[in-house]
Design a protein around this motif. Structure first.
Motif, PDB file in Angstrom:
ATOM      1  N   VAL A 187      38.100  38.824  41.950  1.00 33.52           N
ATOM      2  CA  VAL A 187      38.471  38.082  43.151  1.00 33.52           C
ATOM      3  C   VAL A 187      38.739  36.654  42.693  1.00 33.52           C
ATOM      4  CG1 VAL A 187      37.791  37.397  45.480  1.00 33.52           C
ATOM      5  CG2 VAL A 187      36.899  39.521  44.501  1.00 33.52           C
ATOM      6  N   TYR A 188      39.990  36.179  42.849  1.00 32.58           N
ATOM      7  CA  TYR A 188      40.314  34.809  42.435  1.00 32.58           C
ATOM      8  C   TYR A 188      39.697  33.805  43.402  1.00 32.58           C
ATOM      9  CZ  TYR A 188      43.461  36.214  38.706  1.00 32.58           C
ATOM     10  OH  TYR A 188      43.971  36.717  37.544  1.00 32.58           O
ATOM     11  N   GLU A 189      39.640  32.553  42.946  1.00 31.73           N
ATOM     12  CA  GLU A 189      38.952  31.536  43.753  1.00 31.73           C
ATOM     13  C   GLU A 189      39.541  31.379  45.149  1.00 31.73           C
ATOM     14  OE1 GLU A 189      38.413  27.945  41.502  1.00 31.73           O
ATOM     15  OE2 GLU A 189      36.963  29.014  40.225  1.00 31.73           O
ATOM     16  N   ASN A 190      40.861  31.640  45.253  1.00 34.08           N
ATOM     17  CA  ASN A 190      41.488  31.527  46.576  1.00 34.08           C
ATOM     18  C   ASN A 190      41.168  32.743  47.458  1.00 34.08           C
ATOM     19  OD1 ASN A 190      42.991  33.520  45.408  1.00 34.08           O
ATOM     20  ND2 ASN A 190      44.947  32.443  45.508  1.00 34.08           N
ATOM     21  N   GLY A 191      40.298  33.637  46.963  1.00 27.41           N
ATOM     22  CA  GLY A 191      39.911  34.795  47.766  1.00 27.41           C
ATOM     23  C   GLY A 191      40.771  36.022  47.515  1.00 27.41           C
ATOM     24  N   HIS A 192      41.817  35.880  46.693  1.00 25.91           N
ATOM     25  CA  HIS A 192      42.708  37.025  46.458  1.00 25.91           C
ATOM     26  C   HIS A 192      42.009  38.080  45.593  1.00 25.91           C
ATOM     27  CE1 HIS A 192      46.453  39.183  46.081  1.00 25.91           C
ATOM     28  NE2 HIS A 192      46.225  39.291  44.794  1.00 25.91           N
ATOM     29  N   LYS A 193      42.001  39.315  46.126  1.00 26.48           N
ATOM     30  CA  LYS A 193      41.362  40.414  45.401  1.00 26.48           C
ATOM     31  C   LYS A 193      42.411  41.069  44.508  1.00 26.48           C
ATOM     32  CE  LYS A 193      38.005  43.660  46.996  1.00 26.48           C
ATOM     33  NZ  LYS A 193      37.668  44.633  48.024  1.00 26.48           N
ATOM     34  N   ALA A 194      42.410  40.704  43.228  1.00 23.92           N
ATOM     35  CA  ALA A 194      43.485  41.160  42.338  1.00 23.92           C
ATOM     36  C   ALA A 194      43.198  42.514  41.715  1.00 23.92           C
ATOM     37  CB  ALA A 194      43.730  40.128  41.238  1.00 23.92           C
ATOM     38  N   VAL A 195      41.916  42.831  41.493  1.00 26.89           N
ATOM     39  CA  VAL A 195      41.548  44.111  40.889  1.00 26.89           C
ATOM     40  C   VAL A 195      40.346  44.679  41.639  1.00 26.89           C
ATOM     41  CG1 VAL A 195      40.763  45.272  38.777  1.00 26.89           C
ATOM     42  CG2 VAL A 195      42.368  43.369  38.611  1.00 26.89           C
ATOM     43  N   GLY A 215      52.564  49.390  36.291  1.00 28.24           N
ATOM     44  CA  GLY A 215      52.666  49.229  37.742  1.00 28.24           C
ATOM     45  C   GLY A 215      53.591  48.070  38.024  1.00 28.24           C
ATOM     46  N   PRO A 216      54.013  47.922  39.274  1.00 27.62           N
ATOM     47  CA  PRO A 216      54.942  46.842  39.605  1.00 27.62           C
ATOM     48  C   PRO A 216      54.289  45.472  39.429  1.00 27.62           C
ATOM     49  CG  PRO A 216      54.324  48.114  41.561  1.00 27.62           C
ATOM     50  CD  PRO A 216      53.652  48.757  40.403  1.00 27.62           C
ATOM     51  N   SER A 217      55.109  44.462  39.402  1.00 26.38           N
ATOM     52  CA  SER A 217      54.627  43.107  39.213  1.00 26.38           C
ATOM     53  C   SER A 217      53.556  42.766  40.262  1.00 26.38           C
ATOM     54  CB  SER A 217      55.834  42.178  39.336  1.00 26.38           C
ATOM     55  OG  SER A 217      55.405  40.875  39.231  1.00 26.38           O
ATOM     56  N   GLY A 218      52.472  42.135  39.840  1.00 23.94           N
ATOM     57  CA  GLY A 218      51.435  41.694  40.786  1.00 23.94           C
ATOM     58  C   GLY A 218      50.374  42.736  41.076  1.00 23.94           C
ATOM     59  N   CYS A 219      50.410  43.884  40.367  1.00 21.48           N
ATOM     60  CA  CYS A 219      49.453  44.949  40.707  1.00 21.48           C
ATOM     61  C   CYS A 219      48.097  44.757  40.043  1.00 21.48           C
ATOM     62  CB  CYS A 219      50.020  46.318  40.364  1.00 21.48           C
ATOM     63  SG  CYS A 219      50.140  46.618  38.604  1.00 21.48           S
ATOM     64  N   GLY A 220      47.972  43.749  39.165  1.00 21.13           N
ATOM     65  CA  GLY A 220      46.663  43.469  38.564  1.00 21.13           C
ATOM     66  C   GLY A 220      46.517  43.892  37.109  1.00 21.13           C
ATOM     67  N   LYS A 221      47.635  44.272  36.475  1.00 16.47           N
ATOM     68  CA  LYS A 221      47.573  44.731  35.076  1.00 16.47           C
ATOM     69  C   LYS A 221      47.099  43.629  34.146  1.00 16.47           C
ATOM     70  CE  LYS A 221      52.098  45.241  34.906  1.00 16.47           C
ATOM     71  NZ  LYS A 221      52.653  44.919  36.213  1.00 16.47           N
ATOM     72  N   SER A 222      47.784  42.471  34.228  1.00 21.51           N
ATOM     73  CA  SER A 222      47.454  41.388  33.297  1.00 21.51           C
ATOM     74  C   SER A 222      46.060  40.860  33.565  1.00 21.51           C
ATOM     75  CB  SER A 222      48.429  40.224  33.431  1.00 21.51           C
ATOM     76  OG  SER A 222      49.700  40.676  33.133  1.00 21.51           O
ATOM     77  N   THR A 223      45.691  40.784  34.840  1.00 24.80           N
ATOM     78  CA  THR A 223      44.353  40.299  35.174  1.00 24.80           C
ATOM     79  C   THR A 223      43.306  41.181  34.491  1.00 24.80           C
ATOM     80  OG1 THR A 223      45.157  39.480  37.283  1.00 24.80           O
ATOM     81  CG2 THR A 223      42.789  39.786  37.087  1.00 24.80           C
ATOM     82  N   THR A 224      43.503  42.502  34.561  1.00 28.25           N
ATOM     83  CA  THR A 224      42.540  43.415  33.936  1.00 28.25           C
ATOM     84  C   THR A 224      42.505  43.196  32.428  1.00 28.25           C
ATOM     85  OG1 THR A 224      43.101  44.995  35.661  1.00 28.25           O
ATOM     86  CG2 THR A 224      41.822  45.836  33.816  1.00 28.25           C
TER      87      THR A 224
HETATM   88  P1  ADP Z   1      50.576  41.936  37.008  1.00 28.49           P
HETATM   89  O1  ADP Z   1      50.145  41.666  35.610  1.00 28.49           O
HETATM   90  O2  ADP Z   1      50.351  43.367  37.387  1.00 28.49           O
HETATM   91  O3  ADP Z   1      51.956  41.488  37.323  1.00 28.49           O
HETATM   92  P2  ADP Z   1      48.566  39.987  37.721  1.00 28.49           P
HETATM   93  O4  ADP Z   1      47.340  40.593  37.152  1.00 28.49           O
HETATM   94  O5  ADP Z   1      49.193  38.892  36.938  1.00 28.49           O
HETATM   95  O6  ADP Z   1      49.621  41.131  38.015  1.00 28.49           O
HETATM   96  O7  ADP Z   1      48.257  39.447  39.185  1.00 28.49           O
HETATM   97  C1  ADP Z   1      47.636  40.233  40.166  1.00 28.49           C
HETATM   98  C2  ADP Z   1      47.572  39.477  41.468  1.00 28.49           C
HETATM   99  O8  ADP Z   1      46.709  38.363  41.341  1.00 28.49           O
HETATM  100  C3  ADP Z   1      48.916  38.898  41.913  1.00 28.49           C
HETATM  101  O9  ADP Z   1      49.003  39.046  43.304  1.00 28.49           O
HETATM  102  C4  ADP Z   1      48.827  37.455  41.509  1.00 28.49           C
HETATM  103  O10 ADP Z   1      49.608  36.656  42.368  1.00 28.49           O
HETATM  104  C5  ADP Z   1      47.357  37.154  41.667  1.00 28.49           C
HETATM  105  N1  ADP Z   1      46.905  36.112  40.744  1.00 28.49           N
HETATM  106  C6  ADP Z   1      47.069  36.070  39.403  1.00 28.49           C
HETATM  107  N2  ADP Z   1      46.492  34.969  38.876  1.00 28.49           N
HETATM  108  C7  ADP Z   1      45.928  34.295  39.903  1.00 28.49           C
HETATM  109  C8  ADP Z   1      45.164  33.089  40.019  1.00 28.49           C
HETATM  110  N3  ADP Z   1      44.851  32.356  38.941  1.00 28.49           N
HETATM  111  N4  ADP Z   1      44.760  32.717  41.253  1.00 28.49           N
HETATM  112  C9  ADP Z   1      45.045  33.460  42.345  1.00 28.49           C
HETATM  113  N5  ADP Z   1      45.744  34.605  42.311  1.00 28.49           N
HETATM  114  C10 ADP Z   1      46.195  35.026  41.104  1.00 28.49           C
END
Ligand code: ADP
Length: 626
Positions: free
Chosen positions: A12-20, A37-46
């Motif tokens: 969960v990013y600081e702005n509250g966004h649940k990425a994974v 997965g499509p862009s923004g699905c949480g791959k890189s975050t994981t």
């Molecule tokens: P992917 O690699 O699948 O394209 P990411 O893992 O980069 O996706 O991002 C997953 C989601 O988290 C996206 O909706 C992205 O906008 C959001 N996100 C990524 N980095 C941050 C961050 N530092 N703060 C808030 N949201 C983020």
């Protein structure tokens, strides 16, 4: 070399966004895992959480047997390769590759040995004196790979390493990375949005969408047995065709009726995992068929297609058309009727022609139109069993057995009902006997097809059950849903119970040292938490944790009923399922079911359980903390 374990990982990013959300996987040593997965699905975050470049909000990450959640990236023994190469522009290739090793104070001689070995493997020996700016994209990416290689890491993490390269180079580098993986015998985790990369490189693939894992499987299983419409559409090119149809069983066949009146007929055997409620002809489902599983003909067999575009690629022809017999103006909007067919060379088909498409009966997919989950799951979610109650007995599967008291009360005089029974709730026993028509290996389990009139009953059975056997079994009465006239009267009793509570700590002096003890507080009952779990809750929620409400889940068989100290509860009623008896009790405002024996005292009920058996869930966002 290393195996990895991701257990209920959340970000969960600081702005509250649940990425994974709740990402779990066991990765074996030497696997090549692709996150796609499509862009923004949480791959890189994981991937970045695995690398240690991003904190893990909740969940556990193990590399080998070591919990590494709080370990610095440099200590994790992993190497990461980025899309942007991330090379130092003012250094030569040699210096770029040596940089990390020099930082670790490795002797120059060993550095040289490692750099030369990696340069040889990657075929960049002749560029060692060049600066990155004098190299092509492909060469730069090899340097980036080399810089990871020289570290002999346990795990390689690659984040879209090929997306800056042109198509030809990409396909060459794809096979080079695959070959590298084979020769290094190391674990690779690779992130891409490109399904072709995923399918060609991964030993297993994790398909993600909007922060949720959709399916983890081998490339061929993703292609042949997609779990839902999203995976079905994401894997394969051109994309799978989808149509709204209704299904009707007609003897040994099932007819799929399309919106425009066209239909196809499939053998029932091919779709026997589909529950009967979808086969009555009155429920819309989604039919999926891949372009390569449709065969063209001009004989009028199959679906009528008006051709509106053709792409001739030499080895194959892609035919775009519209289903049905309305020869109206073409419109891109008319999605439900668009069909794509991948034909072997067809020279005589032209735009404006009417052709016919016959689906390969073994390759047709069906999905629920609301959940979009496949109707032919590897292990069906449940069997539909018709039953009739009469004079304290129930008749089902051709036998009369005792009607559990709980069923009798729920039915309240109604006679005909349906039991939805999971294949796991059919267990070896004596009540029923059916012939085993087929055994299918599903992952590590055996799925038996038991002959039940003109349908099958699915059960998970032991290794020693054989085709042709008569299988004797019982139905676990408390693990089924009871449905009457479309209304669910009883739900299977879940394995877990959960209770709301708060969290607290106390500081005590032990042997002159101050020590923290953490507690789950549930309506006056204090359960001591395992210290690690206590610290985890505190590190996730900060000091808010002492004000928050949590959901504490415990396996029902770990809840002991005692007389005396514990969570005080008030007895409400018994639920007698015949093979098992529960007491419904009320603790605070919450009702729960507990397993009770003969010595149960209705007037003195306390519940006790251990902190180590408790799973903790956040109530602010749906997240398992520990
Ligand atoms: P992917 O690699 O699948 O394209 P990411 O893992 O980069 O996706 O991002 C997953 C989601 O988290 C996206 O909706 C992205 O906008 C959001 N996100 C990524 N980095 C941050 C961050 N530092 N703060 C808030 N949201 C983020």
């Amino acid at each position: 070399m290393a195996n990895l374990k991701l257990s209920h990982i959340y970000k969960v990013y600081e702005n509250g966004h649940k990425a994974v959300n709740d990402f779990s996987i066991d990765i074996a040593d030497q696997e090549f895992i692709v996150f796609v997965g499509p862009s923004g699905c949480g791959k890189s975050t994981t991937l970045r959480m695995i690398a240690g470049l991003e904190t893990i909000t909740a969940g556990d990450l193990f590399i080998g047997d070591t919990l590494v959640n709080d370990m610095e990236p440099k200590d994790r023994d992993i190497a990461m390769v980025f899309q942007s190469y991330a090379l130092y522009p003012h250094m030569t290739v040699y210096e770029n590759m040596a940089f990390g090793l020099r930082n670790r104070k490795m002797p120059e001689e060993e550095i040289k040995e490692r750099v030369m070995k990696a340069a040889k493997m990657l075929d960049i020996e002749e560029y060692l004196d060049r600066q990155p700016k004098a190299m092509s994209g492909g060469q730069r990416q090899r340097v980036a790979l080399g810089r990871a290689l020289v570290r002999n890491p346990k795990v390689f993490l690659l984040d879209e390493p090929l997306s800056n390269l042109d198509a030809k180079l990409r396909s060459q580098m794809r096979s080079e990375i695959t070959a590298l993986h084979k020769s290094l015998k190391t674990t690779f985790i690779y992130v891409t949005h490109d399904q072709v990369e995923a399918m060609t490189m991964g030993t297993r693939i994790v398909v993600m969408k909007l922060g949720y894992v959709q399916q983890i499987d081998t490339p061929m299983n993703l292609y042949n047995k997609p779990y839902n419409k999203f995976v079905a559409g994401f894997i394969g090119s051109p994309q799978m065709n989808f149509f709204d149809v209704t299904l009707k069983r007609e003897g040994d066949n099932v007819k799929a009726l399309f919106a425009d009146g066209d239909s196809i007929t499939l053998p029932y055997e091919n779709v026997c995992k589909i529950d009967e409620k979808y086969l009555g002809g009155d429920r819309k489902v989604i039919l999926g068929i891949r372009p390569e599983h449709l065969e063209l003909n001009r004989k009028g067999e199959g679906l009528r297609v008006l051709v509106n575009n053709i792409e001739r690629l030499g080895n194959e022809t892609i035919v775009y058309g519209k289903l049905g017999d309305k020869e109206e103006e073409f419109s891109l909007k008319d999605e439900g009727r668009n069909i794509v067919i991948k034909a072997v060379v067809e020279d005589d088909v032209n735009t404006g022609d009417v052709v016919y498409a016959v689906p390969n009966n073994d390759k047709v997919h069906f999905f629920d139109s609301e959940t979009e989950i496949t109707l032919m799951e590897k292990v069906p979610t449940y069997n539909t069993i018709h039953a009739e109650a009469d004079g304290g007995k129930m008749k089902l599967l051709g036998k009369n057995v005792a009607l559990p008291e709980v069923y009798d009360r729920a039915l309240d005089g109604r006679k005909d009902f349906v039991l939805n029974v999971s294949p796991y709730a059919i267990v070896k026993g004596n009540d029923f006997a059916l012939k085993v028509a087929r055994i299918e290996k599903v992952d590590k389990e055996n799925l038996a097809y038991l002959e039940n009139g003109n349908t099958y009953l699915f059960a998970i059975v032991d290794d020693n059950v054989r085709e042709g056997d008569t299988y004797k079994f019982d139905i676990v009465n408390d693990k089924v849903d009871l449905v009457c006239e479309g209304e669910q009267l009883l739900k299977a009793i879940p394995a877990e119970e959960s209770l709301l509570g708060t969290f607290s700590k106390t500081e005590v002096k032990e042997d002159g040292e101050r020590k923290l003890h953490f507690f789950y507080d549930i309506n006056g009952y204090k359960v001591e938490a395992v210290p690690d779990d206590g610290y985890k809750i505190n590190s996730i929620d900060g000091d808010d944790c002492y004000k928050n409400t949590y959901r504490y889940a415990v396996d029902r068989d770990k809840i002991n009923v005692v007389k005396g100290d514990g969570l005080k509860a008030q007895f409400l009623e018994y639920l007698d399922y015949g093979n098992v008896r529960y007491a419904k009790v009320k603790a605070g405002n919450e009702e729960l079911l507990v397993n009770v024996g003969e010595d149960f005292d209705e007037n003195n009920v306390s519940l006790v359980f251990d902190g180590e058996d408790v799973s903790v869930y956040s109530t602010k966002i749906d997240m398992k903390i520990c």
